[in-house]
Design a protein around this motif. Structure first.
Motif, short mmCIF file in Angstrom:
data_model
loop_
_atom_site.label_atom_id
_atom_site.label_comp_id
_atom_site.label_asym_id
_atom_site.label_seq_id
_atom_site.Cartn_x
_atom_site.Cartn_y
_atom_site.Cartn_z
N PRO A 261 0.82 -1.23 0.00
CA PRO A 261 0.00 0.00 0.00
C PRO A 261 0.85 1.27 0.00
O PRO A 261 1.91 1.33 0.63
CB PRO A 261 -0.81 -0.12 1.30
CG PRO A 261 -0.90 -1.60 1.54
CD PRO A 261 0.42 -2.16 1.07
N ASP A 262 0.37 2.27 -0.72
CA ASP A 262 1.11 3.53 -0.88
C ASP A 262 1.43 4.18 0.46
O ASP A 262 2.48 4.80 0.62
CB ASP A 262 0.31 4.51 -1.73
CG ASP A 262 0.22 4.08 -3.19
OD1 ASP A 262 1.01 3.21 -3.60
OD2 ASP A 262 -0.65 4.60 -3.90
N GLU A 263 0.51 4.04 1.43
CA GLU A 263 0.72 4.68 2.73
C GLU A 263 1.95 4.11 3.43
O GLU A 263 2.74 4.83 4.05
CB GLU A 263 -0.52 4.51 3.62
CG GLU A 263 -1.76 5.22 3.12
CD GLU A 263 -2.57 4.37 2.15
OE1 GLU A 263 -2.03 3.33 1.67
OE2 GLU A 263 -3.73 4.73 1.87
N ILE A 264 2.13 2.78 3.32
CA ILE A 264 3.28 2.14 3.96
C ILE A 264 4.56 2.47 3.20
O ILE A 264 5.61 2.70 3.79
CB ILE A 264 3.07 0.62 4.07
CG1 ILE A 264 1.83 0.31 4.93
CG2 ILE A 264 4.31 -0.06 4.66
CD1 ILE A 264 1.53 -1.17 5.08
N VAL A 265 4.46 2.49 1.87
CA VAL A 265 5.62 2.89 1.06
C VAL A 265 6.10 4.27 1.48
O VAL A 265 7.30 4.49 1.69
CB VAL A 265 5.27 2.90 -0.44
CG1 VAL A 265 6.45 3.44 -1.25
CG2 VAL A 265 4.91 1.50 -0.92
N ALA A 266 5.16 5.20 1.64
CA ALA A 266 5.52 6.56 2.01
C ALA A 266 6.20 6.62 3.37
O ALA A 266 7.18 7.35 3.57
CB ALA A 266 4.28 7.45 1.99
N GLU A 267 5.68 5.84 4.33
CA GLU A 267 6.28 5.83 5.67
C GLU A 267 7.70 5.26 5.64
O GLU A 267 8.62 5.80 6.26
CB GLU A 267 5.40 5.03 6.62
CG GLU A 267 4.09 5.71 7.00
CD GLU A 267 3.45 5.08 8.23
OE1 GLU A 267 4.18 4.85 9.22
OE2 GLU A 267 2.24 4.81 8.19
N LEU A 268 7.87 4.16 4.91
CA LEU A 268 9.19 3.53 4.84
C LEU A 268 10.17 4.40 4.07
O LEU A 268 11.34 4.54 4.46
CB LEU A 268 9.07 2.15 4.18
CG LEU A 268 8.53 1.04 5.07
CD1 LEU A 268 8.12 -0.17 4.23
CD2 LEU A 268 9.56 0.63 6.12
N GLU A 269 9.72 5.00 2.97
CA GLU A 269 10.58 5.87 2.19
C GLU A 269 11.06 7.05 3.03
O GLU A 269 12.24 7.42 2.99
CB GLU A 269 9.84 6.36 0.96
CG GLU A 269 10.67 7.24 0.05
CD GLU A 269 9.82 7.82 -1.08
OE1 GLU A 269 10.14 7.55 -2.24
OE2 GLU A 269 8.85 8.55 -0.78
N SER A 270 10.15 7.63 3.79
CA SER A 270 10.51 8.75 4.66
C SER A 270 11.54 8.33 5.70
O SER A 270 12.51 9.05 5.98
CB SER A 270 9.25 9.32 5.33
OG SER A 270 9.59 10.35 6.23
N ALA A 271 11.34 7.15 6.28
CA ALA A 271 12.28 6.65 7.29
C ALA A 271 13.65 6.39 6.67
O ALA A 271 14.69 6.72 7.26
CB ALA A 271 11.73 5.37 7.92
N MET A 272 13.66 5.82 5.47
CA MET A 272 14.93 5.55 4.80
C MET A 272 15.65 6.84 4.43
O MET A 272 16.89 6.93 4.51
CB MET A 272 14.68 4.71 3.55
CG MET A 272 14.28 3.27 3.83
SD MET A 272 15.61 2.31 4.61
CE MET A 272 16.80 2.24 3.28
N ASP A 273 14.90 7.85 4.03
CA ASP A 273 15.49 9.16 3.73
C ASP A 273 16.19 9.71 4.97
O ASP A 273 17.34 10.18 4.92
CB ASP A 273 14.38 10.11 3.28
CG ASP A 273 14.91 11.42 2.71
OD1 ASP A 273 16.14 11.64 2.73
OD2 ASP A 273 14.09 12.24 2.25
#
Length: 325
Positions: A261-273
């Motif tokens: 889901p896009d919401e989880i992608v966004a959370e993980l991407e932000s954390a990785m950033d």
């Protein structure tokens, strides 16, 4: 009656919000990070560094599970076939050779890219007594008589280092289908064989070759990137030695199964950033000899598509594709 209508509307609104609320609570339990390699290697080390930071960020355990069987096929297939619910993630590396070489049917669209965090440029190593003093001399010699030279792949010949040197040579105009590539038992064994005179070239990371370079038994003619490495200031970058604008080597990134889901992608991407731009984490990576490369989800997807196309093209040229002679 009006009270009942208002109450019914409120219940409907709460029910309608339930999926969003549940999504916002991810992760509610431990998350698994599948590593398609054995314990102790570079992919495992970087995955464990990420897992520690992701655990701190999200407040849930991120547990690394090593599945290195079959040269990584087991682990990558495990990531591909997992439920896209955010509770199975994976670290992926140079994978495009699996499908054309008949090892596993995996493609970029089998995964949800989250972020790339690492790139290690390939080095081009020869014996210390080699007559070649720079990469241009080496490439000119191989171009003029490609079948005269043996290049050790380290492990399998579809891996990151042999694909890097094959791509570089192909770009230079070498008939790479005539160059002899031989598989082996890993970079360390191949480098020892090089020092002993058993092969002519070994592509690998410079940190892997470092001890033999320092002892004077082998030398690196180039590192396949756009700048010299801080730890090896005497090794020229490919882009300063030739007119080839190539960055070739090994890379790693965080992925999930397709359909996350896009919401989880966004959370993980932000954390990785946040993690990959943290100075302590960057220093930890550098201290262990790992390069840092940030690409967000979209850019990482484009990068992997490009890798998939270029690697599969060079595998066909080399004659390594499944069914080729």
């Amino acid at each position: 009656m009006r009270h009942l209508i208002v109450k019914a509307a409120l219940v409907t609104a709460i029910i309608g919000m339930a999926p969003l609320s549940a999504m916002a609570q991810w992760p509610e339990r431990p998350v698994t990070i599948v590593v398609p390699s054995g314990a102790g290697g570079g992919t495992d080390q970087t995955a464990r560094m990420l897992a520690e930071r992701l655990q701190d960020h999200f407040g849930q355990p991120f547990n690394v599970v090593n599945q290195g069987q079959g040269g990584g096929v087991v682990g990558i297939s495990s990531i591909k076939n997992a439920d896209p619910d955010g509770y199975t993630l994976g670290v992926i590396f140079n994978f495009a050779h699996y499908s054309p070489m008949g090892q596993a049917e995996v493609n970029v669209d089998d995964f949800t890219p989250i972020a790339q965090y690492n790139f290690d440029p390939a080095g081009f190593q020869v014996r210390s007594d080699s007559e070649w003093e720079d990469i241009n001399q080496a490439l000119d010699a191989i171009k003029s008589a490609p079948s005269d030279y043996v290049i050790a792949c380290g492990g399998g010949c579809g891996g990151s280092w042999p694909m890097a040197v094959a791509t570089m040579m192909d770009e230079y105009g070498v008939d790479v289908s005539q160059v002899r590539f031989i598989s082996g038992q890993g970079a360390a064994a191949a480098l020892q064989d090089l020092a002993a005179g058993g092969v002519d070239v070994v592509p690998s990371s410079l940190p892997e070759a470092g001890p033999l370079i320092d002892s004077g038994r082998i030398k690196a003619l180039t590192v396949m990137g756009n700048e010299r490495l801080e730890a090896f200031p005497d090794v020229p970058a490919l882009q300063e030695s030739t007119d080839m604008e190539l960055e070739l080597g090994a890379w790693r990134g965080l992925i999930a199964p397709a359909g996350l889901p896009d919401e989880i992608v966004a959370e993980l991407e932000s954390a990785m950033d946040e993690i990959t731009h943290d100075e302590d984490w960057r220093q930890q990576m550098q201290d262990r000899g790992f390069g840092i490369q940030w690409r967000d989800s979209e850019a990482f997807n484009e990068f992997m598509l490009d890798q998939q196309e270029s690697v599969r093209a060079i595998i066909q040229t080399l004659g390594f594709a499944n069914g080729d002679s």
